[in-house]
Design an enzyme around this catalytic site. Structure first.
Site, PDB file in Angstrom:
ATOM      1  N   TYR A 204     -14.286  43.842  32.694  1.00  0.00           N
ATOM      2  CA  TYR A 204     -14.758  43.029  34.064  1.00  0.00           C
ATOM      3  C   TYR A 204     -15.454  41.832  33.259  1.00  0.00           C
ATOM      4  CZ  TYR A 204     -16.831  41.919  38.601  1.00  0.00           C
ATOM      5  OH  TYR A 204     -17.292  41.312  39.599  1.00  0.00           O
TER       6      TYR A 204
ATOM      7  N   SER B 287     -18.466  35.556  39.048  1.00  0.00           N
ATOM      8  CA  SER B 287     -19.491  36.694  39.017  1.00  0.00           C
ATOM      9  C   SER B 287     -20.676  36.202  38.179  1.00  0.00           C
ATOM     10  CB  SER B 287     -19.067  37.950  38.944  1.00  0.00           C
ATOM     11  OG  SER B 287     -20.044  38.850  38.491  1.00  0.00           O
TER      12      SER B 287
HETATM   13  N1  LIG Z   1     -19.136  42.649  45.532  1.00  0.00           N
HETATM   14  C1  LIG Z   1     -19.825  42.132  44.746  1.00  0.00           C
HETATM   15  O1  LIG Z   1     -21.100  42.411  44.517  1.00  0.00           O
HETATM   16  C2  LIG Z   1     -19.253  41.104  43.731  1.00  0.00           C
HETATM   17  C3  LIG Z   1     -20.043  40.183  42.938  1.00  0.00           C
HETATM   18  C4  LIG Z   1     -19.685  39.319  42.134  1.00  0.00           C
HETATM   19  C5  LIG Z   1     -18.284  39.119  42.276  1.00  0.00           C
HETATM   20  N2  LIG Z   1     -17.247  39.792  42.894  1.00  0.00           N
HETATM   21  C6  LIG Z   1     -15.833  39.373  42.730  1.00  0.00           C
HETATM   22  O2  LIG Z   1     -15.549  39.310  44.172  1.00  0.00           O
HETATM   23  C7  LIG Z   1     -14.118  39.738  44.073  1.00  0.00           C
HETATM   24  C8  LIG Z   1     -13.874  40.486  45.590  1.00  0.00           C
HETATM   25  O3  LIG Z   1     -14.872  41.555  45.241  1.00  0.00           O
HETATM   26  P1  LIG Z   1     -15.205  42.512  46.658  1.00  0.00           P
HETATM   27  O4  LIG Z   1     -16.421  43.134  46.481  1.00  0.00           O
HETATM   28  O5  LIG Z   1     -14.719  41.900  47.925  1.00  0.00           O
HETATM   29  O6  LIG Z   1     -14.171  43.570  46.377  1.00  0.00           O
HETATM   30  P2  LIG Z   1     -13.265  44.764  47.212  1.00  0.00           P
HETATM   31  O7  LIG Z   1     -12.797  46.036  46.546  1.00  0.00           O
HETATM   32  O8  LIG Z   1     -13.727  44.684  48.810  1.00  0.00           O
HETATM   33  O9  LIG Z   1     -11.818  43.702  47.453  1.00  0.00           O
HETATM   34  C9  LIG Z   1     -10.768  43.383  46.272  1.00  0.00           C
HETATM   35  C10 LIG Z   1      -9.629  43.285  46.810  1.00  0.00           C
HETATM   36  O10 LIG Z   1      -8.831  42.892  45.700  1.00  0.00           O
HETATM   37  C11 LIG Z   1      -7.749  43.740  46.007  1.00  0.00           C
HETATM   38  N3  LIG Z   1      -6.763  43.852  44.819  1.00  0.00           N
HETATM   39  C12 LIG Z   1      -7.267  44.722  43.463  1.00  0.00           C
HETATM   40  N4  LIG Z   1      -6.481  44.939  42.654  1.00  0.00           N
HETATM   41  C13 LIG Z   1      -5.213  44.282  43.350  1.00  0.00           C
HETATM   42  C14 LIG Z   1      -4.004  43.959  42.745  1.00  0.00           C
HETATM   43  N5  LIG Z   1      -3.558  44.529  41.411  1.00  0.00           N
HETATM   44  N6  LIG Z   1      -2.985  43.117  43.439  1.00  0.00           N
HETATM   45  C15 LIG Z   1      -3.546  42.596  44.531  1.00  0.00           C
HETATM   46  N7  LIG Z   1      -4.801  42.662  44.950  1.00  0.00           N
HETATM   47  C16 LIG Z   1      -5.698  43.585  44.139  1.00  0.00           C
HETATM   48  C17 LIG Z   1      -8.050  45.071  46.778  1.00  0.00           C
HETATM   49  O11 LIG Z   1      -6.820  45.577  47.377  1.00  0.00           O
HETATM   50  C18 LIG Z   1      -9.055  44.526  47.759  1.00  0.00           C
HETATM   51  O12 LIG Z   1      -8.386  44.267  48.824  1.00  0.00           O
HETATM   52  C19 LIG Z   1     -13.751  40.388  43.057  1.00  0.00           C
HETATM   53  O13 LIG Z   1     -13.110  39.452  42.128  1.00  0.00           O
HETATM   54  C20 LIG Z   1     -15.069  40.668  42.359  1.00  0.00           C
HETATM   55  O14 LIG Z   1     -15.068  40.718  40.896  1.00  0.00           O
HETATM   56  C21 LIG Z   1     -17.969  40.751  43.896  1.00  0.00           C
END
Ligand SMILES: NC(=O)c1ccc[n+]([C@@H]2O[C@H](COP(=O)([O-])OP(=O)(O)OC[C@H]3O[C@@H](n4cnc5c(N)ncnc54)[C@H](O)[C@@H]3O)[C@@H](O)[C@H]2O)c1
Length: 264
Positions: free
Chosen positions: A159, A146
């Protein structure tokens, strides 16, 4: 933890195989679908819930049910993914979640779970999958970090600590893997329109008494050069390149796709 093959996994496995954690939602699902289009065999790992299984089945993705906050699930997930896919060439450590609280009030159990899911699990999955990932000489580990792997914001201590650590793990693994043709890179997105972010927008609109559009433009995108949220497919396009044989020389890289957020 249980696994099942989606329709595309029911026949003999050919070509390269990928496991995407957190692959039934948001960025992970977009990466899994992009890899499918690229011709890879793909399984998604997620919490074993009917909705997650249904998403995997709908898209013809193999499914591995696992809770990444548990060490034993990480080990079994790699074994099951390897059996399901007939090997493993690409591991995407993407699963994550957010919790916002000041350090003085931050729940200790939530801290432990966040560090486990977003830092320890990528280490464990990499460790357990190493023999599979180094088999072809074209292995890939892609860690979804991130902008918060570079910079901090208040109230997101777990985080931000996990994401900073994930960049350190990426660089260390890259140095250890180079001779085996396994590349290890991190992708650092800015804000992406996913269920995780839609939830944050709704929360902030409520607490600040402003509209969702104002939260996007005035709060989330204020430090960004480009005032538009990314889409999950934007991250998937970069992951597609990093996973491809063409990216053989890129390793230990920390790839920002962040609307210019960290440029200043
Ligand atoms: N959305 C953003 O703006 C953004 C920005 C930077 C980084 N990220 C990173 O991208 C990644 C995905 O984020 P997203 O926005 O698609 O989120 P999201 O909530 O849509 O998806 C996250 C997924 O992780 C799974 N998950 C959570 N805890 C878990 C566990 N204990 N065991 C197995 N699976 C688990 C959830 O069930 C979900 O399917 C994350 O690591 C997040 O930190 C997201």
């Amino acid at each position: 933890m249980t696994s099942s093959a989606g329709p595309s996994q029911s026949s003999a496995v050919q070509g390269r195989a990928a496991l995407v954690t957190g692959g039934t939602s948001g960025i992970g699902l977009a990466i899994a679908r992009r890899f499918q289009q690229d011709g890879l065999q793909v399984a998604v790992l997620d919490l074993d819930r009917p909705t997650a299984r249904a998403v995997a089945a709908e898209h013809g993705l193999g499914f591995v049910g696992a809770d990444l906050s548990r060490r034993e699930d990480c080990r079994r997930a790699v074994t099951e993914a390897g059996e399901l896919l007939g090997g493993l060439d690409v591991l995407v450590n993407n699963a994550g979640f957010q919790h916002i609280d000041p350090i003085a009030d931050f729940p200790e159990d939530t801290w432990d779970a966040m560090l486990h899911v977003m830092l320890t699990a990528p280490f464990l999955l990499s460790k357990y999958a190493w023999p599979l990932l180094t088999r072809s000489g074209q292995g890939r580990i892609i860690n979804v970090a991130s902008i918060h792997g570079h910079v901090a914001s208040p109230y997101k201590s777990a985080y931000i600590s996990a994401k900073h650590g994930l960049i350190g793990l990426t660089r260390t693994a890259a140095l250890e893997a180079g001779e085996q043709g396994l590349t290890v890179n991190a992708i650092c997105p800015g804000y992406v329109r996913t269920p995780l972010v839609e939830g944050q927008i709704a929360d902030q609109a409520r607490t600040r008494g402003i509209t969702a559009q104002e939260v996007e433009q005035k709060v989330m995108l204020e430090p960004a050069a480009i005032k538009r949220l990314l889409d999950p497919e934007d991250i998937a396009a970069l992951a597609s390149y990093v996973a491809s044989p063409a990216a053989w020389g890129m390793t230990g890289a920390v790839l920002d796709l962040d609307l210019g957020w960290t440029a200043r």
